[in-house]
Design an enzyme around this catalytic site. Structure first.
Site, PDB file in Angstrom:
ATOM      1  N   ASP A 135     -26.859 -53.289   3.699  1.00 47.17           N
ATOM      2  CA  ASP A 135     -26.300 -53.762   2.496  1.00 47.17           C
ATOM      3  C   ASP A 135     -24.699 -53.542   2.629  1.00 47.17           C
ATOM      4  O   ASP A 135     -24.106 -53.093   3.908  1.00 47.17           O
ATOM      5  CB  ASP A 135     -25.964 -52.432   1.342  1.00 47.17           C
ATOM      6  CG  ASP A 135     -26.008 -53.118   0.437  1.00 47.17           C
ATOM      7  OD1 ASP A 135     -26.028 -54.548  -0.307  1.00 47.17           O
ATOM      8  OD2 ASP A 135     -25.951 -52.559  -0.914  1.00 47.17           O
ATOM      9  N   HIS A 142     -15.215 -55.848  -6.598  1.00 48.96           N
ATOM     10  CA  HIS A 142     -15.536 -54.335  -6.930  1.00 48.96           C
ATOM     11  C   HIS A 142     -15.241 -53.158  -5.558  1.00 48.96           C
ATOM     12  O   HIS A 142     -14.859 -52.111  -6.393  1.00 48.96           O
ATOM     13  CB  HIS A 142     -17.724 -54.680  -6.265  1.00 48.96           C
ATOM     14  CG  HIS A 142     -18.137 -53.188  -6.072  1.00 48.96           C
ATOM     15  ND1 HIS A 142     -18.208 -52.525  -7.193  1.00 48.96           N
ATOM     16  CD2 HIS A 142     -18.612 -52.480  -4.781  1.00 48.96           C
ATOM     17  CE1 HIS A 142     -19.526 -51.700  -6.944  1.00 48.96           C
ATOM     18  NE2 HIS A 142     -19.088 -51.731  -5.685  1.00 48.96           N
ATOM     19  N   THR A 265     -34.406 -50.355  -4.698  1.00 49.73           N
ATOM     20  CA  THR A 265     -33.705 -51.697  -4.278  1.00 49.73           C
ATOM     21  C   THR A 265     -34.619 -52.684  -4.871  1.00 49.73           C
ATOM     22  O   THR A 265     -35.961 -52.976  -4.488  1.00 49.73           O
ATOM     23  CB  THR A 265     -32.835 -51.878  -3.250  1.00 49.73           C
ATOM     24  OG1 THR A 265     -32.424 -51.363  -2.330  1.00 49.73           O
ATOM     25  CG2 THR A 265     -32.983 -53.356  -3.022  1.00 49.73           C
TER      26      THR A 265
END
Lengths: 429, 429
Positions: A135, A142, A265
């Site tokens: 990831d 963000h 996920t």
């Protein structure tokens, strides 16, 4: 791109003739799942299609027809991008009004009936066997928003942030396909007095991301130059990296998030191939930092103009809580490939990268509830009048994504998951 | 346990009759690798042995003989611990001086010749296909030593450290078998003025760890209670988690180590099954923190008394730089299983956990050069008179580990890797 087809493809469909995304389906009577492409409201079962000679006019694929017999897309992905391009172009040609091979499908009622299955009668499987999942953290807005919440605006972004695409290794075993329910996790959470307790997560969140799947490996010890990074990219999916913020806050020092992420996920079912997104290239977030040579981009147009939305459904009420765009990334996917391998890490076919959470800069464009609610302080109002700070049991989250240009739409379908209540004792009863 | 055998097993062998570790080998004439057990200076090829009826007196294994035809131990591991126990006990009985089945192997010269291959003629493969790899941080002395270097003695351990087994997800694709060379990585490294540069790692380090392999899965959303955690543990290997300290220092905030770790992790070839370590149970590092219920141990004797040593070989000179013991862990492997799954993360057969770096408290007992050299300040003297702060090109690192009690030795063999010089340009020439 939007050419007339003999097949009914609704104008608003994500799965236009310009898209032809790949997935893995099962439907009535199949002993095992089959690779497929989505077109309009149907899936073309590539195993049935291949068995009936559907690929007979594409000579290059003949030695590789076994890839359509597998239960994942790994074999097809491993054929490489020139093959993906040929197969996709060939399939598109068969659906054109003036297809050069009308006998193969257009005028073959039996094969149309056998191989074109309504999506309503299909269930999707995880399209690819994922090796490792990484990831990234390329959503600069963000990273900034979360940094402000944790460290204040002056130190919101760490000094390395604009120099390298920050990432961490995720958990591949808990990557699931759209539609899989997510059980609210238990874990260690600090109480008001900062003492650890063992209880169900109270700050359950989403993270809106774009996922990218790999189609080419590199040997351990041999980095991939950025100029060859595109060869490794199979295609893209929508991704929801569910996050337990209260578990995360206590566990994450000094080695990063762990149980706050590894309980699930979700990725969307249909892989939009890299070529299908080419017409939607655009510029990402500009990076003013002088980059090391291995990260220098070949083009400034290395992001994609993809509209992204997040819905919360509670009972029958659906509320869109986020509208943003996938171009809100500081780092491109080729830069991620180059960085991931720069020290010699081997990538494999089927590896998944997440982009990091994608947020815009305006209100209503943030990709996590942590940001939408300013760290849990400002509830978001839903259409029913109910409010949310974080997710409630029963909430169903749907991410949607699509690109649109000159009347042509290329979409991802949806990426959905519903929250199940936590086990009463921490364990399955 | 040390019972007389008709087969020659050197007294100092790691692979005694009390051990019988499992691995995967190839040797002359094999088309594909075979599962095997190590015994003394030989490997028993379990595929050849099974084909010749070697398991004919063990009825329970008959429906499962295909596991010895696979190229990994995943199938055998998945049979579960009661099966591992039966197979290991059965094989041991065949090697006893007074074996109940002398005709099967002891008096069968042809099968002895065909199935017992000298280790010198065998090459080992990665014993198991690793799904996900997780690195824990349970070596409290290491965590403290490193914490002192980074944050000073007052804040050396983070507040969560004694409350939960801190861990991060590692990279499965770069886990390699003992003997695989390791290429010195390139990466982003801060120069003396704190500016990022792109160059080969200058602070290349080792991490001495114990690895544990899983033999049982759990369903996503269903945590494993600590009382059942032992059922998930297949066996143990030595592990070297190679680390690029200069890359790590710059990249690791806020999401943890990435390229500083994912260029290679070496494990030893032979898996010492969980049952073989049972006689060597001992107490680990005492944890005075009141633990949450899901982490409360069933026994205080949940560590293992395993001697661990690290050698550096430069040219022909071998220097032992570390002597320590695997009992230097704050958290047990069952606690790791319970914590890893508490939020619902699914484990799979073949998953690998690292213990975290194992260091003692005395000089000469630290499991990383970072600690041995006090953050790179005090070089360690090698037997040749040369000095090392971190690893030099050509250095070969070997980890050895063994337990010994009442004249019985259970050892791991070695876990070795040699450092190759960095590519001149960052890329393979």
């Amino acid at each position: 791109m939007s050419q007339p087809s003999w097949f009914e493809i609704p104008a608003e469909s994500d799965f236009s003739l310009a898209n032809l995304p790949f997935g893995v389906i099962s439907h009535a009577g199949l002993a095992q799942p089959h690779p497929a492409v989505a077109i309009g409201n149907h899936a073309l079962d590539l195993s049935i299609f291949a068995d009936a000679g559907g690929f007979s006019k594409l000579s290059e694929i003949q030695p590789h027809l076994n890839v359509f017999k597998q239960e994942t897309l790994n074999g097809f992905a491993a054929l490489g991008r020139p093959f993906h391009r040929k197969v996709r172009e060939y399939l598109r040609s068969l659906f054109l009004e003036g297809t050069p091979y009308p006998d193969l499908l257009r005028d073959n009622q039996k094969l149309r009936r056998d191989s074109l299955i309504p999506l309503a009668k299909v269930s999707n499987r995880l399209p690819i066997q994922i090796g490792d999942y990484t990831d990234f953290y390329a959503g600069k807005n963000h990273a900034y928003n979360v940094g402000v919440l944790f460290r204040g605006p002056a130190n919101a972004l760490q000094p390395n942030y604009t120099n390298l695409p920050v990432a961490y290794h995720g958990r591949a075993s808990s990557v699931v396909i759209s539609g899989t329910p997510i059980r609210r996790p238990w874990g260690q959470i600090l109480d008001a007095d900062k003492n650890p307790t063992y209880q169900p997560c109270k700050r359950l969140d989403i993270e809106l991301e774009l996922g990218v799947l790999m189609c080419k490996s590199n040997i351990m010890g041999s980095p991939v130059p950025i100029a060859r990074a595109e060869d490794h990219i199979f295609g893209y999916v929508l991704m929801n990296d569910w996050s337990a913020r209260d578990i995360q806050a206590w566990e994450y020092v000094p080695l990063g998030p762990f149980n706050s992420k590894n309980f699930g996920t979700t990725i969307s079912a249909w892989v939009v191939l890299a070529d299908a997104l080419e017409p939607f290239r655009t510029e990402g977030i500009k990076n003013d930092t002088q980059l090391q040579s291995y990260l220098q981009p070949l083009t400034s147009r290395d992001a994609f103009d993809i509209n992204l939305e997040v819905d919360i459904r509670e009972n029958q009420n659906v509320s869109t809580v986020t509208k943003t765009n996938a171009k809100n990334l500081l780092w491109s996917f080729p830069q991620m490939v180059a960085h991931h391998t720069v020290a010699g890490c081997p990538l494999n076919v089927g590896d998944l990268f997440g982009s990091g959470t994608i947020s815009g800069t305006e209100p209503g464009s943030q990709g996590s509830l942590l940001e939408v609610t300013e760290g849990g302080k400002t509830p978001v109002k839903l259409s029913s009048g109910a409010e949310r700070v974080f997710l409630a049991d029963g909430d169903e989250i749907t991410i949607r994504g699509w690109s649109e240009k000159d009347g042509t739409r290329v979409g991802f379908g949806s990426c959905t998951g519903q929250i199940l209540e936590a086990w009463k004792t921490g364990y399955e009863q």
